[in-house]
Design an enzyme around this catalytic site. Structure first.
Site, PDB file in Angstrom:
ATOM      1  N   PHE A 147      26.011  40.988  39.811  1.00 27.67           N
ATOM      2  CA  PHE A 147      27.479  41.236  40.103  1.00 27.67           C
ATOM      3  C   PHE A 147      27.765  42.561  40.578  1.00 27.67           C
ATOM      4  O   PHE A 147      28.555  42.670  41.391  1.00 27.67           O
ATOM      5  CB  PHE A 147      28.391  41.207  38.718  1.00 27.67           C
ATOM      6  CG  PHE A 147      28.428  39.858  38.013  1.00 27.67           C
ATOM      7  CD1 PHE A 147      29.289  38.842  38.295  1.00 27.67           C
ATOM      8  CD2 PHE A 147      27.433  39.863  36.936  1.00 27.67           C
ATOM      9  CE1 PHE A 147      29.062  37.560  37.541  1.00 27.67           C
ATOM     10  CE2 PHE A 147      27.282  38.500  36.144  1.00 27.67           C
ATOM     11  CZ  PHE A 147      28.204  37.485  36.443  1.00 27.67           C
TER      12      PHE A 147
ATOM     13  N   TYR B  11      32.506  42.890  53.999  1.00 25.33           N
ATOM     14  CA  TYR B  11      32.269  42.691  52.551  1.00 25.33           C
ATOM     15  C   TYR B  11      31.556  41.132  52.719  1.00 25.33           C
ATOM     16  O   TYR B  11      30.494  41.038  52.095  1.00 25.33           O
ATOM     17  CB  TYR B  11      33.456  42.496  51.964  1.00 25.33           C
ATOM     18  CG  TYR B  11      33.416  41.899  50.570  1.00 25.33           C
ATOM     19  CD1 TYR B  11      32.514  42.376  49.708  1.00 25.33           C
ATOM     20  CD2 TYR B  11      34.057  40.725  50.358  1.00 25.33           C
ATOM     21  CE1 TYR B  11      32.542  41.916  48.352  1.00 25.33           C
ATOM     22  CE2 TYR B  11      34.208  40.198  49.019  1.00 25.33           C
ATOM     23  CZ  TYR B  11      33.300  40.436  48.180  1.00 25.33           C
ATOM     24  OH  TYR B  11      33.124  39.952  47.118  1.00 25.33           O
TER      25      TYR B  11
END
Ligand code: UFG
Length: 346
Positions: free
Chosen positions: A83, A151
């Site tokens: 993550f 991103y």
């Protein structure tokens, strides 16, 4: 009622997992779910955006960057759930290098540490932002990948890297492409500082911590002109991670060595920024003033998932799909945090 830790189904094969970014929002909720199912968990997090007190009790905590994974991993691990990443669309447009360095650079090191340690299963936190502005809605996994911000581009680059690693070195991997994660799970919730995501920002307005919410753009080609997103409850999302790991570890592997499965995670329902604000007004009973603001760079007009593949291949069944319920859980969490802050606890 806040979705709270509940009697998770015990895992048929308890395993030992590394969770990178387990002090962050999604990572901490997944770590909590793994522990509840009877797995052992090590959290690796540099606390750059996460919080030490968000790491679930019962997890072993190592403070460090993803680039330090080799210090932690050995052959006793059954898999990694990755993550740790920067995850703000707007910031990535302002400072793209930060996203390439951390998200891509960190993942290169993680994959090589996994290879060297002989750890052959990976669940990767990917994103709907890999698709960019979709040609069709809802978005399926075979849609064109054309990210509109660094991103999304950095996460797509990691997805490509993982596919290569699977083909070349026999890794088994599942990339889960999240749409807009929201809600809370007991004492685990969204705590970005500064906050940039819509629902927690609107809740801060309801709490009187901000004067108004800026609506970024009202001239998009959507029914009310504001951006449409697919909000998914963080606990439903977490369950998909455990199912993904199971799909790689069961005897008759649905995701065997050498395979990279990519699955979208969303509810298939889109809500506009204005609908979210209105839902917050209803759930909290507080006024929420809005202020018109320019479009935010890098924002696609509409992102709504088809999660049919996760349902079919992972057996995923999201059960907290109502937006008011998602907002209610986030509201309960925000109020509990405010009470803790008032009491002088971190
Ligand atoms: N928005 C506002 N005002 C705010 C904050 C957000 O109008 O103060 C708008 C944004 O412009 C966007 C929507 O609310 O249209 C949702 O914005 P968020 O920042 O909450 O979430 P994003 O859609 O930008 O991104 C999130 C995750 C990404 C993921 C993406 C996929 O942060 O990691 O969802 O759908 F890729």
């Amino acid at each position: 009622m806040t979705a709270s830790p509940r009697g998770a189904t015990p895992a048929a094969h308890p395993g030992k997992y590394l969770v990178t970014g387990g002090a962050g929002y999604v990572g901490s909720v997944v770590a909590a779910h793994l522990l509840e199912a009877g797995h052992s968990v090590t959290v690796l997090d540099d606390l750059s955006t996460g919080f030490r007190d968000a790491v679930p009790a019962g997890a072993v905590f190592t403070e460090g960057r993803v680039q330090d994974a080799a210090r932690v991993l050995d052959a006793s691990y059954d898999g990694v759930l990755h993550f740790a990443a920067h995850s703000q669309v707007g910031e990535s447009v302002q400072d793209p290098g930060k996203y390439w360095r951390n998200n891509v650079g960190g993942s290169i090191e993680l994959l090589s540490a996994m290879r060297e340690a002989g750890v052959r299963r990976l669940v990767f936190s990917s994103t709907a932002a890999t698709y960019g502005e979709p040609a069709d809605t809802p978005i399926h996994e075979d849609a064109a990948e054309a990210p509109t911000n660094p991103y999304g581009a950095s996460k797509l680059a990691v997805d490509h890297m993982i596919s290569g690693e699977c083909r070349a070195h026999g890794l088994a991997a599942v990339s889960l492409r999240y749409f807009n994660v929201a809600g809370a799970y007991g004492s685990y919730g969204e705590r970005h500082d500064p906050e940039s995501h819509l629902i927690p920002i609107v809740l801060q307005v309801a709490q009187g911590r901000r004067e108004s919410v800026s609506v970024f753009g009202d001239d998009y080609p959507t029914p009310d002109g504001t951006c449409v997103r697919d909000y998914i409850h963080v606990a439903d999302l977490a369950e998909a991670h455990l199912l993904a790991m199971t799909a790689m570890t069961e005897d008759e592997g649905r995701v065997p060595s050498g395979t990279h499965l990519v699955c979208n995670l969303g509810n298939g329902n889109g809500f506009s920024v204005r609908e979210v604000v209105e839902t917050v007004r209803k759930v909290t009973g507080h006024p929420v003033p809005e202020a018109a603001a320019p479009r935010r760079d890098g924002d696609p007009a509409q992102l709504v998932a088809s999660a049919e593949r996760a349902v079919r291949q992972l057996g995923w069944r999201p059960s907290r799909t109502d937006l008011a319920g998602i907002v209610q859980d986030a509201w309960d969490f925000a109020r509990a945090r405010a009470r803790q802050e008032q009491a002088g606890r971190p």
